[in-house]
Motif scaffolding. Structure first.
Motif, PDB file in Angstrom:
ATOM      1  N   ILE A 126      35.028  32.328  44.991  1.00 53.66           N
ATOM      2  CA  ILE A 126      36.486  32.344  44.816  1.00 53.66           C
ATOM      3  C   ILE A 126      36.940  31.163  43.969  1.00 53.66           C
ATOM      4  N   ARG A 127      36.318  29.999  44.157  1.00 48.17           N
ATOM      5  CA  ARG A 127      36.681  28.818  43.364  1.00 48.17           C
ATOM      6  C   ARG A 127      36.352  28.988  41.881  1.00 48.17           C
ATOM      7  N   GLN A 128      35.417  29.863  41.552  1.00 46.97           N
ATOM      8  CA  GLN A 128      35.009  30.064  40.160  1.00 46.97           C
ATOM      9  C   GLN A 128      35.852  31.127  39.442  1.00 46.97           C
ATOM     10  N   LEU A 129      36.685  31.833  40.162  1.00 48.29           N
ATOM     11  CA  LEU A 129      37.457  32.930  39.576  1.00 48.29           C
ATOM     12  C   LEU A 129      38.679  32.418  38.808  1.00 48.29           C
ATOM     13  N   SER A 130      39.209  33.288  37.981  1.00 50.39           N
ATOM     14  CA  SER A 130      40.442  32.972  37.264  1.00 50.39           C
ATOM     15  C   SER A 130      41.583  32.837  38.280  1.00 50.39           C
ATOM     16  N   PRO A 131      42.644  32.127  37.908  1.00 50.02           N
ATOM     17  CA  PRO A 131      43.793  32.007  38.824  1.00 50.02           C
ATOM     18  C   PRO A 131      44.368  33.364  39.242  1.00 50.02           C
ATOM     19  N   ASP A 132      44.368  34.337  38.328  1.00 44.38           N
ATOM     20  CA  ASP A 132      44.892  35.659  38.661  1.00 44.38           C
ATOM     21  C   ASP A 132      44.038  36.324  39.742  1.00 44.38           C
ATOM     22  N   ALA A 133      42.735  36.256  39.598  1.00 43.31           N
ATOM     23  CA  ALA A 133      41.842  36.841  40.606  1.00 43.31           C
ATOM     24  C   ALA A 133      41.971  36.091  41.927  1.00 43.31           C
ATOM     25  N   ARG A 135      44.651  34.613  43.088  1.00 41.01           N
ATOM     26  CA  ARG A 135      45.917  35.045  43.704  1.00 41.01           C
ATOM     27  C   ARG A 135      45.745  36.406  44.371  1.00 41.01           C
ATOM     28  N   THR A 136      45.047  37.309  43.707  1.00 40.62           N
ATOM     29  CA  THR A 136      44.819  38.643  44.265  1.00 40.62           C
ATOM     30  C   THR A 136      44.035  38.554  45.563  1.00 40.62           C
ATOM     31  N   LEU A 137      42.975  37.752  45.578  1.00 42.93           N
ATOM     32  CA  LEU A 137      42.164  37.610  46.790  1.00 42.93           C
ATOM     33  C   LEU A 137      42.913  36.865  47.898  1.00 42.93           C
ATOM     34  N   ALA A 138      43.845  35.998  47.521  1.00 42.47           N
ATOM     35  CA  ALA A 138      44.598  35.245  48.523  1.00 42.47           C
ATOM     36  C   ALA A 138      45.448  36.173  49.395  1.00 42.47           C
ATOM     37  N   LEU A 139      45.808  37.325  48.872  1.00 42.63           N
ATOM     38  CA  LEU A 139      46.602  38.279  49.645  1.00 42.63           C
ATOM     39  C   LEU A 139      45.795  38.929  50.759  1.00 42.63           C
ATOM     40  N   ASN A 140      44.492  39.108  50.521  1.00 44.45           N
ATOM     41  CA  ASN A 140      43.605  39.758  51.506  1.00 44.45           C
ATOM     42  C   ASN A 140      42.339  38.938  51.645  1.00 44.45           C
ATOM     43  N   LEU A 148      34.452  40.780  49.709  1.00 45.25           N
ATOM     44  CA  LEU A 148      34.652  40.062  48.450  1.00 45.25           C
ATOM     45  C   LEU A 148      34.255  40.940  47.269  1.00 45.25           C
ATOM     46  N   ILE A 149      33.103  41.569  47.362  1.00 40.12           N
ATOM     47  CA  ILE A 149      32.619  42.438  46.274  1.00 40.12           C
ATOM     48  C   ILE A 149      33.591  43.584  46.048  1.00 40.12           C
ATOM     49  N   ARG A 150      34.000  44.248  47.133  1.00 38.93           N
ATOM     50  CA  ARG A 150      34.916  45.381  47.006  1.00 38.93           C
ATOM     51  C   ARG A 150      36.238  44.959  46.373  1.00 38.93           C
ATOM     52  N   GLN A 151      36.787  43.830  46.822  1.00 36.31           N
ATOM     53  CA  GLN A 151      38.062  43.369  46.287  1.00 36.31           C
ATOM     54  C   GLN A 151      37.936  42.954  44.824  1.00 36.31           C
ATOM     55  N   LEU A 152      36.831  42.305  44.465  1.00 33.41           N
ATOM     56  CA  LEU A 152      36.644  41.913  43.060  1.00 33.41           C
ATOM     57  C   LEU A 152      36.426  43.126  42.163  1.00 33.41           C
ATOM     58  N   GLU A 153      35.695  44.124  42.658  1.00 37.09           N
ATOM     59  CA  GLU A 153      35.521  45.352  41.867  1.00 37.09           C
ATOM     60  C   GLU A 153      36.864  46.043  41.659  1.00 37.09           C
ATOM     61  N   ASN A 154      37.681  46.104  42.706  1.00 37.47           N
ATOM     62  CA  ASN A 154      39.021  46.695  42.571  1.00 37.47           C
ATOM     63  C   ASN A 154      39.871  45.901  41.585  1.00 37.47           C
ATOM     64  N   TRP A 155      39.783  44.585  41.638  1.00 37.73           N
ATOM     65  CA  TRP A 155      40.539  43.734  40.727  1.00 37.73           C
ATOM     66  C   TRP A 155      40.095  43.991  39.283  1.00 37.73           C
ATOM     67  N   GLN A 156      38.772  44.111  39.065  1.00 40.93           N
ATOM     68  CA  GLN A 156      38.271  44.380  37.704  1.00 40.93           C
ATOM     69  C   GLN A 156      38.799  45.705  37.172  1.00 40.93           C
ATOM     70  N   GLN A 159      42.367  45.371  36.218  1.00 40.56           N
ATOM     71  CA  GLN A 159      42.499  44.630  34.965  1.00 40.56           C
ATOM     72  C   GLN A 159      42.199  45.530  33.768  1.00 40.56           C
ATOM     73  N   GLN A 160      41.157  46.321  33.900  1.00 34.47           N
ATOM     74  CA  GLN A 160      40.787  47.220  32.801  1.00 34.47           C
ATOM     75  C   GLN A 160      41.843  48.287  32.566  1.00 34.47           C
ATOM     76  N   LEU A 161      42.383  48.845  33.648  1.00 31.98           N
ATOM     77  CA  LEU A 161      43.405  49.882  33.516  1.00 31.98           C
ATOM     78  C   LEU A 161      44.713  49.345  32.957  1.00 31.98           C
ATOM     79  N   SER A 162      45.011  48.083  33.243  1.00 29.37           N
ATOM     80  CA  SER A 162      46.267  47.519  32.757  1.00 29.37           C
ATOM     81  C   SER A 162      46.133  46.935  31.354  1.00 29.37           C
ATOM     82  N   GLY A 163      44.922  46.939  30.832  1.00 26.99           N
ATOM     83  CA  GLY A 163      44.711  46.374  29.504  1.00 26.99           C
ATOM     84  C   GLY A 163      44.692  44.860  29.501  1.00 26.99           C
ATOM     85  N   ALA A 164      44.622  44.253  30.670  1.00 26.87           N
ATOM     86  CA  ALA A 164      44.623  42.795  30.759  1.00 26.87           C
ATOM     87  C   ALA A 164      43.258  42.204  30.484  1.00 26.87           C
TER      88      ALA A 164
END
Length: 173
Positions: A126-133, A135-140, A148-156, A159-164
């Motif tokens: 979590i400390r190595q992730l971008s601030p956006d990631a 923040r997302t993990l801080a919610l859950n 952690l893996i499931r949440q990071l895969e969902n975040w990825q 990100q891809q769907l939003s073009g970010a």
């Protein structure tokens, strides 16, 4: 019938260490022989002000974990307190090292959560992730490596769907 404490319990103040307070309470309760099913009632009635008792869930008798959750003592919060610790060259060395030891024990062995290895892996990832990631993990707050893996895969995917995802856009274009 509810036991009446013979030991005097002081109220938990805003500057008090909640985990240390609960450790003292538990030692006192065991020493007094109070039935565990009454601890939430005794603790809620003796140590917290009424708004804190309601917010911590003592009206439903949830106990120590509710108090810790109310005061922000999650696995992530304990890890953060350990990482925030700084040595004060003017302070007493022995007490500072003891304090750091308490912080690391609370983080790594504080409850029935993940193994010590998984706690370190979760925290470091979590400390190595971008601030956006982060923040997302801080919610859950993930409490297991699988979460952690499931949440990071969902975040990825999000990100891809939003073009970010700048790399994906660059590779496609």
């Amino acid at each position: 019938m509810i036991s009446v404490p013979t030991s005097r319990l002081t109220k938990l103040g805003p500057e008090d260490d909640v985990e240390a307070y609960l450790e003292i309470f538990e030692r006192t309760a065991r020493g007094e022989g109070w039935p565990e099913e009454q601890w939430a009632h005794i603790l809620g009635g003796s140590s917290l002000d009424p708004p804190s008792r309601r917010a911590a869930g003592f009206n439903t008798g949830t106990g120590q974990s509710a108090v810790l959750a109310y005061y922000g003592h999650s696995l992530a919060a304990r890890a953060q307190r350990f990482h925030d610790w700084r040595f004060d060259p003017r302070g007493a060395v022995r007490s500072q090292i003891a304090q750091q030891g308490r912080l690391i024990r609370r983080w790594l062995t504080g409850d029935d959560g993940p193994s010590v290895l998984d706690r370190v892996l979760l925290d470091n990832t979590i400390r190595q992730l971008s601030p956006d990631a982060q923040r997302t993990l801080a919610l859950n707050h993930p409490n297991t490596v699988d979460e952690l893996i499931r949440q990071l895969e969902n975040w990825q995917v999000a990100q891809q769907l939003s073009g970010a995802d700048g790399e994906r856009s660059h590779l496609d274009g």
